[in-house]
Design a protein around this motif. Structure first.
Motif, PDB file in Angstrom:
ATOM      1  N   UNK A 153       0.825  -1.193   0.000  1.00  0.00           N
ATOM      2  CA  UNK A 153       0.000   0.000   0.000  1.00  0.00           C
ATOM      3  C   UNK A 153       0.871   1.260   0.000  1.00  0.00           C
ATOM      4  N   UNK A 154       1.903   1.285   0.839  1.00  0.00           N
ATOM      5  CA  UNK A 154       2.747   2.475   0.915  1.00  0.00           C
ATOM      6  C   UNK A 154       3.486   2.692  -0.396  1.00  0.00           C
ATOM      7  N   UNK A 155       3.968   1.598  -0.993  1.00  0.00           N
ATOM      8  CA  UNK A 155       4.683   1.767  -2.266  1.00  0.00           C
ATOM      9  C   UNK A 155       3.713   2.196  -3.357  1.00  0.00           C
ATOM     10  N   UNK A 156       2.475   1.680  -3.305  1.00  0.00           N
ATOM     11  CA  UNK A 156       1.472   2.079  -4.286  1.00  0.00           C
ATOM     12  C   UNK A 156       1.170   3.570  -4.169  1.00  0.00           C
ATOM     13  N   UNK A 157       1.145   4.066  -2.936  1.00  0.00           N
ATOM     14  CA  UNK A 157       0.855   5.486  -2.733  1.00  0.00           C
ATOM     15  C   UNK A 157       2.061   6.363  -3.066  1.00  0.00           C
ATOM     16  N   UNK A 158       3.209   5.721  -3.302  1.00  0.00           N
ATOM     17  CA  UNK A 158       4.379   6.487  -3.706  1.00  0.00           C
ATOM     18  C   UNK A 158       5.259   6.941  -2.554  1.00  0.00           C
ATOM     19  N   UNK A 159       5.219   6.239  -1.424  1.00  0.00           N
ATOM     20  CA  UNK A 159       6.049   6.616  -0.288  1.00  0.00           C
ATOM     21  C   UNK A 159       7.493   6.210  -0.532  1.00  0.00           C
ATOM     22  N   UNK A 208       9.654   8.411   4.061  1.00  0.00           N
ATOM     23  CA  UNK A 208       8.236   8.567   4.399  1.00  0.00           C
ATOM     24  C   UNK A 208       7.676   7.262   4.958  1.00  0.00           C
TER      25      UNK A 208
END
Lengths: 245, 235
Positions: free
Chosen positions: B133-139, B143
């Motif tokens: 999820x975090x990688x999908x959101x671009x973190x 971050x």
């Protein structure tokens, strides 16, 4: 397309060539070549282990392909991932309030602070979650959590939204709510690419159907054609509910 | 038995009247252990997060070593720090031996592995859940670490409390590097050891009561915090 509002260059169409993903000996995604155009809702169906989830993750950039290329239009390069969003089968809720979950996503995309509040409120209102904005996300019901995952994705105003079996663990009422939201997101100009197990849902939501089997595309056709006049014997068997192993 | 009763009464009166000697010792104990916990936390949270998130050569060895060091015997840590800080040792010129600073150094070494190991476990479990999820959101990595530390804050605080519990209760390390010098490096645990050997049970018991209250209080606080977090956040 409603993309003119955001002013961002279009990342579609997506051109995928020779896409392959292997794990050990197994070719889980086997030399796929296809294009995704803006517009129609693409629904990927197939039996368990066909590679549906894997295909979404590869296209979205969460996994690195063993071979092949994934090329977004306009030379968007690494920027392309910032114009996409993904909703997973099991909603991943941060240990914060519903509103803070959406705001966190906006902050990662560098949306200015003064615009975030309004976009958070709008996304929660459109998904029917305005009343639970201040509640911790992880105590929401499963259906509410999935709607919040959609609100979080929607707030980002993605050009492409990947949905990996978004209703697989939901009851019929929650499923209907999620389908309505997906329709609304699509109406706003976002390309929808989703996987599902549910052929009824594929009929309801899909403009075109892709049948994936053992990492290969068996058939890709407009929804009516796929269900009424399937070209491949495998498609016919799949529609009739015979398992394809 | 009457001796014990008298000693207990004297101990309670020492606490009730805030006896100057007792307050000084408790104050130094808290100063040393809280400083050690603060420094150890600053080191171990980033360290735990780095080991949890990043794959690098020798990562498995780091995890094993961190876990093994959780059980470091305090006297051995004391001995090593003593050798480092003694006149002939590599840091002898600093003149730190038998000062509160030396005690802080020893306790930092003692509890950094504890906090880092527990933090690594907490962050690794969260990362497994959040990663896609975090990688999908671009973190980016920074971050992602920020989000994991914030979302794991309740469990991480428990890890920090575990470190504080260990630091405030150990006697071996501070005895060796501090020397138990009256008014300078005398803390609760070393004072108890000394007073018992001298036969002055009142001060020893008074300090013992405070130590126990402190440790029960910490465990209780950790429990309440976890429970309320679980109820409020489903964490």
């Amino acid at each position: 397309m409603a993309r003119e509002m955001s002013g961002a260059p279009a990342i579609l169409p997506l051109a995928v060539e020779g896409l392959t993903y292997t794990a050990g000996e197994a070719r889980l995604i086997d030399d796929l070549t296809f294009r995704l155009e803006p517009g129609p809702r693409t629904v990927i169906v197939g039996p368990n282990g066909a590679g549906k989830s894997l295909l979404l993750r590869l296209c979205h950039g969460l996994l690195t392909p063993t071979a092949g290329t994934i090329r977004w239009s306009g030379g968007a390069g690494p920027d392309a991932s910032r114009r996409q969003a993904m909703v997973f089968q099991r909603p991943v809720m941060l240990r914060r309030s519903a509103a803070a979950n959406v705001e966190f996503a906006l902050s990662l995309r560098h949306i200015p602070r003064d615009q975030r509040k309004q976009r958070v409120a709008a996304a929660l209102a459109k998904t029917g979650l305005a009343d639970v904005a201040g509640r911790p996300a992880r105590v929401l019901s499963f259906g509410e959590q999935q709607r919040l995952a959609l609100a979080r994705a929607w707030a980002l105003e993605p050009q492409v939204l990947w949905l990996d079996e978004p209703t697989a663990s939901l009851d019929p009422a929650a499923t209907r709510a999620v389908e309505a939201i997906i329709d609304a997101i699509h109406a706003g100009g976002t390309k929808i690419v989703m996987t599902t197990h549910d052929l009824g849902q594929a009929r309801r939501l899909g403009d075109e159907i892709v049948l994936l089997h053992k990492g290969r595309i068996v058939e890709r056709a407009p929804t009516a054609d796929f269900f009424e006049r399937p070209q491949s014997p495998l498609s016919r068997a799949f529609i009739q509910g015979e398992l394809l192993w | 038995m009457t001796d014990f009763g008298a000693a207990f009464a004297a101990a309670v009166s020492l606490i009730a009247t805030l006896d100057a000697g007792l307050v000084e010792i408790v104050g130094l104990s808290l100063r040393v252990s809280l400083s050690a916990v603060f420094i150890a936390t600053m080191i171990s949270l980033p360290l735990g997060a780095a080991v949890a998130l990043f794959r690098f050569p020798g990562r498995g060895a780091v995890v094993v070593v961190l876990n093994a060091l959780m059980g470091l015997p305090p006297v051995v840590v004391g001995l090593i720090v003593y050798l480092m800080l003694s006149r002939a040792g590599p840091f002898g010129v600093l003149g730190l031996l038998f000062t509160p600073t030396a005690m802080i150094v020893a306790q930092v070494i003692l509890i950094t592995p504890i906090i880092a190991s527990l933090a690594r476990q907490v962050i690794e479990d969260l990362w497994e859940e959040y990663s896609e999820q975090l990688r999908s959101l671009g973190a980016g990595p920074r971050q992602a670490v920020g989000a994991l530390l914030w979302d794991g804050r309740f469990s991480l605080f428990t890890a920090v409390l575990a470190g504080f519990g260990r630091a405030s209760a150990e006697v071996g390390a501070v005895m060796i590097v501090g020397g138990n010098i009256d008014h300078v490096t005398r803390v609760m645990t070393t004072a108890i050891a000394l007073e018992v050997s001298k036969g002055d049970l009142a001060l020893a018991l008074g300090l013992g009561i405070i130590l126990i209250v402190l440790s029960v209080g910490i465990t209780g606080a950790a429990f309440v915090l976890r429970e309320s977090a679980r109820r409020a956040h489903g964490a």
